[in-house]
Structures are given as structure tokens and as C-alpha cells.
Design an enzyme around this catalytic site. Structure first.
Site, PDB file in Angstrom:
ATOM      1  N   LYS A   1      -4.311  -0.859   3.180  1.00  0.00           N
ATOM      2  CA  LYS A   1      -5.456  -1.542   3.266  1.00  0.00           C
ATOM      3  C   LYS A   1      -6.713  -0.559   2.355  1.00  0.00           C
ATOM      4  O   LYS A   1      -7.168  -1.177   1.412  1.00  0.00           O
ATOM      5  CB  LYS A   1      -5.884  -1.376   4.537  1.00  0.00           C
ATOM      6  CG  LYS A   1      -7.299  -2.289   4.839  1.00  0.00           C
ATOM      7  CD  LYS A   1      -7.757  -2.034   6.482  1.00  0.00           C
ATOM      8  CE  LYS A   1      -6.601  -2.971   7.353  1.00  0.00           C
ATOM      9  NZ  LYS A   1      -7.237  -3.092   8.595  1.00  0.00           N
TER      10      LYS A   1
ATOM     11  N   GLY B   1      -7.771   6.178  -7.152  1.00  0.00           N
ATOM     12  CA  GLY B   1      -9.124   6.118  -7.193  1.00  0.00           C
ATOM     13  C   GLY B   1      -9.756   5.526  -8.864  1.00  0.00           C
ATOM     14  O   GLY B   1     -11.071   4.838  -8.761  1.00  0.00           O
ATOM     15  N   GLU B   2      -9.264   5.651  -9.848  1.00  0.00           N
ATOM     16  CA  GLU B   2      -9.761   5.452 -11.111  1.00  0.00           C
ATOM     17  C   GLU B   2      -9.287   4.413 -11.999  1.00  0.00           C
ATOM     18  O   GLU B   2      -9.562   3.605 -12.769  1.00  0.00           O
ATOM     19  CB  GLU B   2     -10.214   6.644 -11.775  1.00  0.00           C
ATOM     20  CG  GLU B   2     -10.871   7.566 -11.179  1.00  0.00           C
ATOM     21  CD  GLU B   2     -10.846   9.113 -11.843  1.00  0.00           C
ATOM     22  OE1 GLU B   2     -11.823   9.381 -12.458  1.00  0.00           O
ATOM     23  OE2 GLU B   2      -9.992   9.904 -11.521  1.00  0.00           O
TER      24      GLU B   2
END
Lengths: 178, 730, 330
Positions: free
Chosen positions: B626, B696-697
Site C-alpha cells: 500500500k 521514494g524517487e
């Protein structure tokens, strides 16, 4: 200094504030209700959204004195299934815009239930407007989420709306009040 | 045993964040709390010649007006040394309020402390400052031609070359030589930077929304000349950061200074304008991408150069050409990053610094080459997919880019695409689709962790990492629950406090992997301890870990990985550096992915809407289905903003940011964002802890490229200057 | 924000008396004034809260028009049945502006007095003749992508930001002003001034006057009307160009037309020139384009906003085309 009475989350509150104090700063700095967030302090992000007599407003552009006698609902006073739906659908990441998103969504659902149209409503004269994804997105566009949790927010609102329609529920804003 | 790892577990802080219970840095009550506000310089470079605080001091409720005349001394910003990574944390080199010099338009020149935020803001407005202007260079476009090549350093090389790419380009049967520009961007976390600072007995407690609490602590220790153990930084919730809360910016330092000067706890929440004026953003760039290919589409030459800026007072190079060193198997390659230094606020890291804008230029060029050759853009990428790292032949630790494109093409329905530009129309909308590769290197930093298992069946994980929305605590709870055989609800994770075992900074998409490595090791230690205990305890054979403790009469056992002593820290850093070096010698490590999108462009007005998105990513093992999907989506949303709307407007005459607000800097709103489908291959990277690569990126990379390519497909127009606003399409 | 005296006016006469105080300002929904006060662009000494005045009703006028109290909230006006049926462009214009929260707060009267979003107006360190007469205009030669191409002067190129007013301009709305001296009525198209060399004077309202109502005359053609807003993101942004249009055509000939533009001019821009071209002309793409070109013929671009001229022409054409094909104009 002005003497202001507000009914906040069902509780009568009285405070002495300068007229320049915003409703947002009154909540956060004077009453310790920090659930309402300050993101821009100029009406551009929606993080400070609260409900005034059930209508969503931006508390940063509201002077506390102007809201004398009004019923204010902040996130601390919300007890609604939509909060669980936000968790289930991951309708947030950092959590900073979330209070505003939730209060805004509750106000928005009430507006929709009252028949209010939006900028994407085709056929303004129609009696009933279906709350499509496009409608939700347009109506929630005043609430920025920089983490980009928009999909989850829309899903949480859709689920809430579907449940309400199924249960013919009325909006619950304040715990214990229905 | 993986009961929880990989599952879509709800966030452990979900209730706190949906009830208003999560407390951010500006929300800690202190008796006698005072409020601070900043006065910002209005010139790009100069000296303060006149400073009148009379009117400000006369405002009822004002406690102090701090300026360079009366502010407490501050030690200068430390020189950067690889021996102490916290020296990297200086937002700028300016010694705030200890100098009459102004180095950028917006630099704080005074701090007002007052009994209320309203009084502080009003008094700040009344501080009168006059300046003697000094010559300033602030116009990036004008200065850009004079850029100097970036020098290489330990973690980033400024340039690299293989073969003779210019000659190969000149000889190539098909060649493109293109120029791109990208504007400055700002993070615009919805929580403005905020600090609550409190001194007691010479010790400082700081609530500060930070991405690296240890850097913040160590930096403040250096600036205030006190032992770092006398500073405690707490940051359990950060209202978004995206790189903007990595360095220590003036607000944090000045809040601590104001608290010290007044002897009061002080809160400084930057105004939104103040965030723009005192926190750096992403550099603008100009980029050249040139590519040569033979008729079969094999690249023979690939050149990618960039110019970015740094402030004269700080900032650093952006690895704009990073992905170009790894994505395509060209016979000859040259990459070179160049820099100009301007009299503006330091640039800083912002989500995928380098690759976010670098993939735009590279992936748009690859698309253009595909059209020039008449080859499908996915097929062209497949023909140039390297088996080993193109620059040096190093092995890829993990590389499933081709699989990402294949799965994406299938799910997106790419096969039926008519490649002809402007070939699809739906009413007033021109419809186009585009793809691009995503690429981001993977990192891992040192982390210290303790895990305590209690006989009541609960576990406590402690590590000073950061929660800015990534769901770190949830992921680590899942990992610990699996390792210890506990329900996830039984695991508590403490983070965001420098009193905890030293955690990694939140950056480089590395936090989850970094903490996980230490946590897995700590849990192994702990279970070894428990098993040893079981062997000594009658009847404990085959018992669960908590039962073993109960049978052995122990309340709890604890295991620790890493040490926070001076020696332990040094050993940890050496070990980290050693592993980093040996990893880098052996492998190229990265996350990658394939971005697919559909855009609609209004045939009359050029309005662009993104209407479909599919991102397929190779991010190794996913810990939480999720939160990982959410984070990947979030990067795409920020990429949509970068592609279509975001631009910080710096007045080339004054160096002043002219859209320092969320109403004039356009981040995406709900209506800009379609349903975003996320897929990941879930194939563990054997060289990473638990096989996980950060998420994250990588997902912001490739986004602007995919959109630019889709806009071309829809309209026949190549837009090489971000953002792709409608005026460029008329 | 400067500290100020606060007074909540219970009725109109009290409000009109109080405004005589030096440095007094009326405060409605606060969505613009409070923002400007926080930025120190506005620094009133006394704030007279008028939100409790009984000016919050929408009333029927004889003949099918509407009288909208100045304190009717934007959202309420947009949701009003009669507005949606008789003046859909007005509902659409309001709904295209700001956000749900802001529309719940903002009043009709306040919307008329919205101030520009020009970046140099809101930055105290910049030259701006509107904010500080005689200080110059830094938008010329600066960021002027959002600036006006119509109605600008050497002293000011700032656009009027309202969406609602664009529809009101097209609808021949009339503004009702009241002061201790009496009541007067000003057509909306004459309410906002061109900047000339006094850009600080933005409207016809006198210092002691209060907007009490906006009247919408009966206008059958407005039942087939549309507001089209073009901006840099899909929602919650100010217009680059907007078009308010109402049209009626019979046997392929335009028999009635109302057209106004937003985002391109220093005031809500009634497109008289285009209307003259269109009235009696065939309802065709060519006529629409020719009229649009005529309206923009006098446009003067700044360094970054030349695109607005082409965009406005296309937007006018597209909106009229849409009215013709989908909007019941034929």
C-alpha cells in the site's frame, strides 16, 4: 482585544483575542487545537479547512471575531467513517493536509447532497448530479496534497459516498450529534 | 517467514493522522512560548547601511528584535569534510545576523520575537532596512554560457567519456543534437518549515521538521559551540519534505538563536513566502542531448551535458547526466555536468535531484530518435538495452528495465498504438500516448537499531529515522513482526528523536533499506539470544519467543546493532564507506521503471490534461504494497507538476522569487491527477537488504519525458522547455 | 498584520456611518482583504464587518431579472436554481473561480472589489503604481505572462482577476451602491476603471459607498450561455483567458449576442467590438474568428503575454462554436 464566543466541536469556548487573530491561529495557538493545519496562511492550499455551521471554509482567511456565535467543527470533532476510509485507501502520506482534506470532503459531500453543482457539471439545470470521480476531483481541488495521495483521497471519498447512499445516512460532523 | 512483508498493511500512524492527533514541529506547547518572525532582505547582494527597529520595538508584545547589531554570536558554518558528513548540512555559508552582508534576495536580516505570532509578524514588517547595493549575478540564462565543468568528488563524477562520441555523432547516419531547459522548482511541502526551540541549563531541545535530525543536531552544536549531546532534536512527524528539509536552513538556526537570546521557548514557523526566501529549491538547467544511431537503431554516440547553478553561498551540483551513464548501450558516450555560481540562495536536493530533470531530456531525445528512425520507442530502447553498464562494463546488481517495458506495454495496450502524430482525436481533444524510462540509483546508509522483545509478546524497535509520509515505521514494524513471529500490532517503532540509536537521514531513497539492514541483523541477534535462552530453559523447546522469555522468567531481552559512541560511530562510518566502495566497484545499483501515459490536448487552446498513467517499476522487494504504491504514485504526481506547470520565477533583474506562494506556483491539484496504475515486479535485488530498493524517487524520473512524448504524439509538437504550458502549444 | 479596531455592523445605516472613520474598510468574506492585510498591502485602521447585514438574499425582479444581495456567498449564488437556469454562464463563472471553501466565504460584493494578482503588486519591494503611485511598474520588463493585453496603460498592465465579473459584464448587470448620501446604480461595465495614469483608482465606488446589490436584468439569450476558462492547471488557478458568451441564432444568423473576456484585460472586458461584428452575421466559424480578431485588434502585448491574443481569439471562437453546436444557441 475582543471577546469571542465560539461553539467548537460541540463545546462552548470563550476567548479574548485581537481582531486580527485568524480563526486558524485562535484554534492552534489559543485553544491548543492543532489538528487544523497552516500550510500557506493565504487561502491557497486548503490545509486549514474547518466546517462553520457545516460549511467548509478556510480558517486562515477567517478572522476569529467574524465567527462570533458560530458552530465550528475541526478535525478533533470529526468522528466519521471517512477517517477509516482514508486509512484504508492510504489517502495521505505525511498527514499534514489530511485534516483539511477530511473536513473539506465532509463539507463537499454535504454540498453535493444539497444539489450544488461544480465547474465540471454538465447540465446545470439537472435536479441530481452524479458524484463521479471527475466531480470529486474538481470539488476537492482546493485541497493540495504535495505527497500526491490524490488517488487514495478520491477512493476514500467515493467509498464514503457509496456507503452513505446505501445507508441513506446523513452527514455526521460532531461526535454524539446526529 | 513473511507474513507481513509485502502485504498492504495500514499505516501504524493512520489514526493519528486522520484525527488531528499527529503533532508536528510547530505544535508543541511550552509555557511562556514566544513567537518569532523573519525580516528578509530585498536586494540580491549588498550591505546593510541603515537599520531602524524603533517602530518594530514599539509594537505591543515585542520581546526582542535581533539584528546583526545585537544578535548572539554564532560560529561560522563548518567547512565540508568527508570525515564529518554533518558538515554537508549547511543550508548556506552565511553567518546569519552576524554580518551586515546580504548574499541573496530574501536572506534573513532580522528576527523579531514577540508574545504572539501576530505581533511578531507586524513588527517584522516595521523593521526598516536600507542597503548599499553590490554587483550581483542572478540571471541564470545570461550566465549559463560561462559555466565551468563540474569537478568530480567522492560520490559524484562531473563527467565521463567512452570512445569519441563527437566523431561518432558526426559520422552517424541518423543524428539528433537537441537543447532542453528546465526551470527552478520548489518542494512546497504543505507543512512550512517550523521550529520550536527551548533552552534549559545550556541544553537545547528542538522540535524541527527535519529529514536528518542528526545532521541538524550536529550542525547546531557546531554553530552554537556546544557538545552535540546537549542538543536533542525531535521530529516524529514531518509534513512533507522531498529534500527541502535535509539541510539546516536559516529558520532552524534563528529559532534556536532567538530562544537563546530571549531566554524563552521560541516557535518560528516560516510563512509560505519565507519558505521560498530561505529554503533552496531545485536548480534550473540547460541540457544538450545528442544521439547518433545506425539505420537499425543501434546507438553509436550519446552525449549529455548540463548546466546547473549553485549559490555563491552554497548548494551543490546536480547529477543531471546520471541516468545517461547507465541506460543505453551506445558505442561512444560523453557526459559532462557544468556549473555556474550565482548570487542566489543555495540550490538543494529535491526529489531525484539530477535524474528527475535529466531523464526528461534524455527520454524525450530517445523518443525523437525513434520517430526519426521509424522504430517503436519501446523497441528502440530494447535494441539499446545494455547487458552491462555501458560506461565501464560493470555488472548491474539488478536490472529488469526490459521486463518493465514489456509488462507495461501489455497492460497499457501499447501494441495497437498508431505512432502517427496528431492521429487520434476525441471531440475537441487531441489524444496522444508516450513512454519513458525511469532510473534512480539505489543507496544504503548506516543505521543503528535496538530491538527489545518483551515477555508480554510485544516488541520495541528504536531507531532515529524519519517519517515524512513514506510509511517507514509501518514498514519496519512489518519486518520486525515477521522476524520475531509477532503480530504487526505488537511491534512499536520509535523514530524521529536524536536520543534514539542513530538512524539514517531520509534521502537517496535509502532510509527503508538502511534501517531494514540493521533491523534484520538486530532481530537475528535477538532470536539467537532467545534460542540460547530456550536451550537453557526447561520446557522452552519449540516455544514462541515471548513464551521462552516467560518460561525463563525474563521480562525482556534486547539486541543492538551499531554503536553511538564516538568510536562506534567512526567504525560505523568506516564500515559504511568500505561497503559503499566495494559495492561500487562490483555493481551499478539502481531502481528503474517504465512510465506510460496518455494525454489530451485541447485542439483550440493547447490545454494539456493527463488522462491515464501506468508505471511499472523494478524496485526489488516491496515491504508494504500500500505505502510503496502510494509513494510511487506521489512521485508521478510531482512529475506531472514538473512537466506541465511548476516553475519558480526568479526575476533576472533582482534575483527575487516573484511567485513565492502556492497560488502562483502551480503544484498539481486533484483535478490534474488521473487514476495512476502502479505495478512493480517484486523481484528482490540480491545485493540489498531483504532485496529491497528504495521507492521514494525513481517514480518522478521519466514522468516529464513520457508527458512530452505523449504531447508530441497528440499534437506533433516537440516541447523541449519545461513546463509544457499551453502557450507553447498554440 | 496591523492591529485594527473591529466593528460588526448590525444594519446598513450603522455600516454607512462607520465607514466615515479614517482608514476604515468594509470586510466581507475576507478572502481577498484578509490575505492582502496579512501581506501588508492593505493596512486599515478600522475594519467594519458587514457579513451580518441583511444583504444575503436573491430576489426576483419584475420581468424575470434577479436582485442579488451583496453578501450572497459565491457558492450560494452559483447553486441558485434561477441562476443555473437563466444565467448558466454566471454559475459556471463563479464555479470556475477559487475553491469550494473560498466560494463559501466570498461575497458577491467582495468579488467586484477583488484586487489584481500581479506579482509586483503583492511584493512590497517591487515598483507598482497601483500599490504605490509613482513607484513605476516592474511588471513591464519583468514577469508579465499574466498581464493584460487590453485596456493597459504605461502605468499599469495588471489584469482584473475575477471570473464572476466577466459573466456580470456580459449580462449587463448593474451595481447598486449606497452611502449616507443615497443610492445610485452603476452598470457593471462602467464600474471598473481602466488604469490610465491612476491605476490605484480601480472602481467607481466612492470611499463612503457600500455595494448593496447586483441586479441581473432579464436576458432571455443568457439561457443559452457558457463560461469557458483557460488556465495553467485544471482547477484552482486564475484565468489566462476566459470567455463569457451568450448567443442566439435564427436561420443561421446571429440575432442576439453577449460576449465578455477575462484574464486579458485590466478590467472585466465586455467585447463590444466583437458583438457588433457578430450581430446579424452568419453563425459560422468564420464570423466567430473575424469577430474575435476584431476584438483583439487593439491588443498590445508585453514581453511574455503575446500568446493571450491568439489564445483569446481561439477561446472566443471555440466557445461560440460550442454554444452553437451544444448550447442551444441555434
Amino acid at each position: 482585544m475582543a471577546d469571542v464566543h465560539l461553539r467548537i466541536n460541540g463545546v462552548d469556548r470563550r476567548l479574548e483575542v485581537e481582531p486580527r487573530v485568524s480563526l486558524l491561529d485562535a484554534l492552534r495557538e489559543r485553544l491548543g487545537l492543532t489538528g487544523t493545519k497552516k500550510g500557506c496562511d493565504q487561502g491557497a492550499c486548503g490545509a486549514c479547512t474547518v466546517l462553520a455551521d457545516g460549511e467548509r471554509v478556510l480558517s486562515c482567511l477567517a478572522l476569529a471575531v467574524q465567527y462570533e456565535g458560530r458552530e465550528i467543527t475541526t478535525i478533533e470533532g470529526v468522528a466519521d467513517p471517512i477517517q477509516r476510509a482514508f486509512v484504508r485507501h492510504d489517502g495521505f502520506q505525511c498527514g499534514y493536509c489530511t485534516s483539511g482534506q477530511i473536513c473539506s470532503a465532509l463539507g463537499m459531500l454535504a454540498e453535493h447532497a444539497a444539489g450544488a453543482p461544480s465547474a465540471v457539471t454538465e447540465g446545470l439545470a439537472a435536479a441530481e448530479i452524479e458524484l463521479t470521480e471527475a466531480e470529486i476531483r474538481e470539488r476537492m481541488s482546493g485541497n493540495l496534497c504535495r505527497c500526491g495521495a490524490y488517488n487514495g483521497i478520491v477512493a476514500a471519498i467515493q467509498e464514503t459516498q457509496e456507503t452513505r447512499v446505501a445507508e441513506r445516512d446523513v452527514p455526521t460532523l460532531v461526535e454524539g450529534r446526529r | 517467514m513473511t507474513t507481513y512483508v509485502g502485504e498492504a498493511v495500514d499505516r501504524v500512524d493512520g489514526t493519528a493522522k486522520t484525527t488531528g492527533g499527529a503533532r508536528f514541529s510547530a505544535e508543541y506547547p511550552y509555557p511562556d512560548l514566544a513567537h518569532a518572525a523573519l525580516v528578509h532582505a530585498t536586494v540580491a547582494r549588498g550591505r546593510i547601511t541603515r537599520l531602524d527597529t524603533t517602530a518594530a520595538e514599539a509594537v505591543p508584545g515585542v520581546i526582542a528584535v535581533l539584528t546583526h547589531r545585537n544578535a548572539p554570536p554564532l560560529k561560522p558554518a563548518p567547512r565540508v569534510t568527508p570525515l564529518n558528513l554533518a558538515t554537508l548540512a549547511s543550508g548556506t555559508s552565511v553567518n546569519y545576523l552576524n554580518t551586515d552582508e546580504v548574499h541573496w534576495n530574501g536572506q534573513p536580516v532580522a528576527v523579531v520575537v514577540a508574545e504572539s505570532p501576530e505581533a511578531a509578524q507586524e513588527a517584522a514588517h516595521l523593521v526598516e532596512v536600507a542597503y548599499a547595493h553590490l554587483p550581483a549575478t542572478v540571471d541564470f540564462a545570461a550566465a549559463e554560457p560561462d559555466a565551468k565543468p563540474q569537478k568530480s568528488n567522492l560520490i559524484m563524477s562531473g563527467g565521463a567519456v567512452k570512445g569519441d562520441p563527437e566523431a561518432a555523432l558526426a559520422a552517424a547516419p541518423v543524428a539528433l543534437d537537441l537543447r532542453y531547459t528546465t526551470p527552478p522548482h520548489h518542494h512546497n511541502a504543505i507543512e512550512p518549515h517550523a521550529t520550536t526551540a527551548h533552552w534549559a541549563d545550556g541544553r537545547l531541545t528542538l522540535h524541527d521538521g527535519a529529514q536528518n535530525i542528526y545532521w541538524t543536531r550536529d550542525h547546531l552544536a557546531m554553530r552554537f559551540g556546544i557538545p552535540k549531546d546537549d542538543i536533542r532534536v525531535l521530529s516524529p512527524f514531518v509534513g512533507g519534505a522531498f529534500g527541502g528539509k535535509t539541510m539546516v536552513w536559516p529558520g532552524t538556526i534563528l529559532a534556536a538563536m532567538a530562544a537563546k537570546a530571549t531566554g524563552r521557548p521560541v516557535r518560528l514557523m516560516l510563512t509560505r513566502e519565507g519558505v521560498y526566501r530561505t529554503v533552496g529549491g531545485r536548480t534550473p538547467s540547460t541540457q544538450r542531448v545528442a544521439v547518433g544511431a545506425d539505420e537499425s537503431g543501434r546507438m553509436t554516440a550519446l552525449i549529455h551535458t548540463s548546466v546547473t547553478l549553485t549559490g555563491r553561498v552554497g548548494g551543490g551540483p546536480e547529477q543531471v547526466t546520471s541516468q545517461t551513464r547507465h541506460l543505453y548501450d551506445a558505442a561512444a558516450i560523453r557526459v559532462q555536468q557544468n556549473l555556474v555560481e550565482l548570487d542566489v540562495l543555495s540550490n538543494t536536493v529535491m526529489r531525484a535531484p539530477g535524474e528527475s530533470i535529466g531523464t526528461f531530456a534524455l527520454e524525450a531525445t530517445v523518443d525523437e530518435l525513434a520517430y526519426r528512425l521509424g522504430v517503436d520507442p519501446i523497441e528502440l530502447r530494447a535494441r539499446n538495452e545494455p547487458a552491462r553498464n555501458p560506461m565501464d562494463g560493470k555488472a548491474f546488481a539488478h536490472r529488469k528495465l526490459r521486463e518493465c517495458f514489456e509488462q507495461g506495454a501489455k497492460e497499457f495496450g501499447w501494441a495497437g498504438r498508431n505512432p502517427e502524430p496528431r492521429s487520434t482525436r476525441d471531440g475537441r481533444w487531441l489524444v496522444g500516448t508516450g513512454v519513458a524510462a525511469a532510473y534512480h540509483p539505489s543507496w544504503q546508509f548506516p543505521a543503528n537499531v535496538t530491538v527489545r522483545l518483551s515477555a508480554d509478546g510485544t516488541a520495541l524497535v528504536r531507531c532515529g529515522f524519519h517519517e515524512m509520509g513514506m510509511g517507514g515505521a509501518t514498514a519496519q514494524a512489518q519486518i520486525a513482526a515477521d522476524a520475531l513471529g509477532l503480530p504487526v500490532e505488537a511491534v512499536t517503532v520509535e523514530y524521529g528523536d536524536t536520543r534514539l540509536p542513530t538512524g539514517p537521514g531520509a534521502g537517496g531513497s535509502a532510509q527503508t533499506a538502511s534501517v531494514a539492514a540493521a533491523l534484520v541483523a538486530a532481530c537475528e541477534k535477538l532470536t539467537r539470544l532467545a534460542r540460547a535462552l530456550a536451550r537453557r530453559t526447561p520446557g522452552a523447546a519449540g516455544a514462541s519467543y515471548p513464551e521462552i522469555l516467560r518460561l525463563a522468567g525474563r521480562d525482556s531481552i534486547e539486541a543492538r546493532v551499531g554503536s553511538d559512541t564516538r568510536l562506534g560511530t567512526a567504525v560505523g562510518q568506516l564500515r559504511f564507506a568500505g561497503k559503499l566502495m566495494s559495492d561500487r566497484r562490483r555493481w551499478v545499483k539502481a531502481a528503474c521503471g517504465a512510465q506510460f501515459c496518455e494525454v489530451r490536448v485541447d485542439a483550440d487552446t493547447g490545454e494539456v490534461r493527463v488522462t491515464r498513467w501506468l508505471g511499472v517499476f523494478d524496485v526489488g522487494r516491496v515491504i508494504n504494497a500500500k505505502t510503496a504504491a502510494s509513494q510511487l504514485r506521489g512521485g508521478i504526481v510531482m512529475g506531472i507538476g514538473m512537466a506541465l506547470a511548476e516553475e519558480t520565477l526568479v526575476d533576472p533583474r533582482t534575483g527575487r522569487i516573484m511567485n513565492a506562494s502556492l497560488s502562483e506556483y502551480h503544484v498539481p491539484v486533484h483535478a490534474d491527477v488521473p487514476a495512476i496504475e502502479i505495478r512493480y515486479l517484486d523481484d528482490p535485488d540480491p545485493t540489498m537488504p531483504l532485496g529491497l530498493i528504495g521507492v521514494g524517487e525513481v517514480s518522478i524520473t521519466g514522468v516529464a519525458g513520457a508527458i512530452a512524448n505523449a504531447v508530441f504524439h497528440a499534437t506533433g509538437r516537440r516541447i523541449r522547455d519545461l513546463p509544457i504550458t499551453l502557450d507553447k502549444l498554440l | 498584520m496591523k492591529d485594527f479596531a473591529y466593528l460588526s455592523a448590525p444594519d446598513v445605516p450603522t455600516a454607512l456611518q462607520a465607514i466615515a472613520r479614517p482608514g476604515a474598510r468594509f470586510l466581507g468574506g475576507g478572502t481577498n482583504l484578509v490575505d492582502l492585510m496579512r501581506q501588508n498591502i492593505e493596512r486599515p485602521d478600522t475594519v467594519i464587518d458587514i457579513t451580518r447585514l441583511p444583504l444575503d438574499r436573491v430576489e426576483e425582479l419584475p420581468g424575470g431579472g434577479l436582485r442579488v444581495g451583496a453578501l450572497v456567498r459565491n457558492s450560494h449564488l452559483a447553486a441558485h436554481r434561477a441562476v443555473r437556469e437563466r444565467y448558466p454562464m454566471l454559475a459556471q463563472a463563479i464555479l470556475a473561480g477559487a475553491s469550494g471553501q473560498l466560494r463559501n466565504m466570498a461575497t458577491v460584493g467582495g468579488n467586484l472589489l477583488q484586487r489584481t494578482r500581479c506579482a509586483y503588486f503583492t511584493d512590497l519591494s517591487a515598483g507598482c503604481n497601483k500599490r504605490q503611485p509613482g513607484s513605476g511598474c516592474d511588471a513591464v520588463g519583468g514577469f508579465n505572462r499574466n498581464a493584460a493585453v487590453l485596456g493597459a496603460s504605461a502605468s499599469c498592465v495588471a489584469t482584473h482577476p475575477s471570473d464572476m465579473c466577466v459573466a456580470l459584464a456580459a449580462l449587463d448587470a448593474v451595481v447598486e451602491l449606497e452611502s449616507v448620501r443615497g443610492v445610485r446604480r452603476v452598470p457593471l461595465t462602467g464600474f471598473h476603471r481602466l488604469p490610465g495614469d491612476t491605476p490605484q483608482v480601480e472602481t467607481e465606488i466612492a470611499a463612503d459607498e457600500l455595494i448593496t446589490a447586483v441586479e441581473l436584468p432579464a436576458l432571455p439569450v443568457a439561457a443559452a450561455s457558457r463560461y469557458r476558462k483557460i488556465r495553467d492547471r485544471a482547477s484552482y488557478a486564475f484565468a489566462l483567458v476566459s470567455v463569457a458568451a451568450a448567443m442566439h441564432a435564427r436561420d443561421g444568423v446571429i440575432t442576439d449576442i453577449r460576449l465578455a473576456l477575462g484574464g486579458v484585460a485590466t478590467r472585466p472586458w465586455r467585447a463590444h467590438q466583437a458583438e457588433r461584428e457578430l450581430l446579424g452575421a452568419p453563425a459560422t466559424e468564420e464570423s466567430f474568428r473575424r469577430a474575435a480578431e476584431a476584438e483583439l485588434a487593439a491588443a498590445v502585448p508585453q514581453s511574455q503575454n503575446g500568446f493571450k491574443i491568439e489564445l483569446a481569439q481561439r477561446a472566443i471562437t471555440a466557445t461560440l462554436r460550442q454554444l452553437l453546436t451544444e448550447g442551444g444557441a441555434a
